[in-house]
Design an enzyme around this catalytic site. Sequence first.
Site, PDB file in Angstrom:
ATOM      1  N   SER A 139       0.819  -1.216   0.000  1.00 64.46           N
ATOM      2  CA  SER A 139       0.000   0.000   0.000  1.00 64.46           C
ATOM      3  C   SER A 139       0.853   1.267   0.000  1.00 64.46           C
ATOM      4  CB  SER A 139      -0.905   0.014   1.230  1.00 64.46           C
ATOM      5  OG  SER A 139      -1.588  -1.210   1.347  1.00 64.46           O
TER       6      SER A 139
HETATM    7  N1  SAH Z   1      -0.863  -5.062   3.900  1.00 61.04           N
HETATM    8  C1  SAH Z   1      -0.049  -5.400   2.746  1.00 61.04           C
HETATM    9  C2  SAH Z   1      -0.705  -5.065   1.427  1.00 61.04           C
HETATM   10  C3  SAH Z   1      -1.916  -5.859   1.201  1.00 61.04           C
HETATM   11  S1  SAH Z   1      -2.374  -6.167  -0.479  1.00 61.04           S
HETATM   12  C4  SAH Z   1       1.324  -4.774   2.842  1.00 61.04           C
HETATM   13  O1  SAH Z   1       1.611  -4.078   3.823  1.00 61.04           O
HETATM   14  O2  SAH Z   1       2.136  -5.035   1.955  1.00 61.04           O
HETATM   15  C5  SAH Z   1      -3.759  -7.189  -0.108  1.00 61.04           C
HETATM   16  C6  SAH Z   1      -3.410  -8.577   0.314  1.00 61.04           C
HETATM   17  O3  SAH Z   1      -4.618  -9.202   0.705  1.00 61.04           O
HETATM   18  C7  SAH Z   1      -2.817  -9.422  -0.807  1.00 61.04           C
HETATM   19  O4  SAH Z   1      -1.569  -9.908  -0.432  1.00 61.04           O
HETATM   20  C8  SAH Z   1      -3.837 -10.554  -0.975  1.00 61.04           C
HETATM   21  O5  SAH Z   1      -3.244 -11.808  -1.266  1.00 61.04           O
HETATM   22  C9  SAH Z   1      -4.518 -10.572   0.369  1.00 61.04           C
HETATM   23  N2  SAH Z   1      -5.855 -11.149   0.397  1.00 61.04           N
HETATM   24  C10 SAH Z   1      -6.885 -10.976  -0.467  1.00 61.04           C
HETATM   25  N3  SAH Z   1      -7.957 -11.698  -0.078  1.00 61.04           N
HETATM   26  C11 SAH Z   1      -7.603 -12.349   1.064  1.00 61.04           C
HETATM   27  C12 SAH Z   1      -8.272 -13.253   1.960  1.00 61.04           C
HETATM   28  N4  SAH Z   1      -9.531 -13.638   1.766  1.00 61.04           N
HETATM   29  N5  SAH Z   1      -7.590 -13.719   3.022  1.00 61.04           N
HETATM   30  C13 SAH Z   1      -6.300 -13.331   3.253  1.00 61.04           C
HETATM   31  N6  SAH Z   1      -5.619 -12.496   2.453  1.00 61.04           N
HETATM   32  C14 SAH Z   1      -6.259 -12.000   1.373  1.00 61.04           C
END
Ligand code: SAH
Length: 213
Positions: free
Chosen positions: A61
């Site tokens: 992000s």
């Molecule tokens: N917080 C992260 C960025 C998140 S991007 C950072 O600091 O880098 C969003 C993430 O959510 C992705 O890695 C994706 O794989 C995950 N995601 C999406 N749906 C999900 C679910 N149902 N359960 C767990 N993770 C999920």
Amino acid sequence: MIGRDERILQFVYTLRSKGVTDERVLMAMEKTDRAIFIRGTFTERAYDDMPLPIECGQTISQPSVVGIMTQALKVGPRDTVLEVGTGSGYQAAVLSHLARRVYTIDRHRRLTEAAEARFRALDMANITVFTGDGSFGLPGQAPFDRIMVTAAAEDPPGPLLAQLREGGIMVVPVGQSDAVQTLIKVTRTPDGLDYEELLPVRFVPLVEGRGDH
Ligand code: SAH
């Protein structure tokens, strides 16, 4: 070429100008080297205020959004925090400076393994990483004082709301995957749930089930 110290100063200045004013949050972000959570040529942009691509088609992000979400969560030093969407691990690392314990879960094993290796290298012993569908939360570790979801859901997932302790706060981007999303703050009060809209955001979608890799 400017040095890391100068970059950090500019980074913190940008965060402040975008509304991140909580000194504890700024300190946590100053201590967390975002470059460690980014791979390849994109590391040059680690201190720019923009989201960047990571593995599995996901993104780390934008720092000001990380700051605003962390600030909205009002994490205290005794809090147990759940983060859904580990991604690179950056957000969890920032939270680890503020909370007693951080649980973070992602559906992609490749991401959780890389994040776990980074936490180990950084000696961040208060973060525990899980692989799986985070929309169900972590019933074994619940309840949580704070929950942060870093992928967009159509509605705040019910199991996560159920795992929020009374007085607890959850921040979650809500909206259709590619359309406008709003960051929502949910507070569990003795009478039920309080909803507050914070700001428009853009996150990758919360996807059901485990990832293929
Ligand atoms: N917080 C992260 C960025 C998140 S991007 C950072 O600091 O880098 C969003 C993430 O959510 C992705 O890695 C994706 O794989 C995950 N995601 C999406 N749906 C999900 C679910 N149902 N359960 C767990 N993770 C999920």
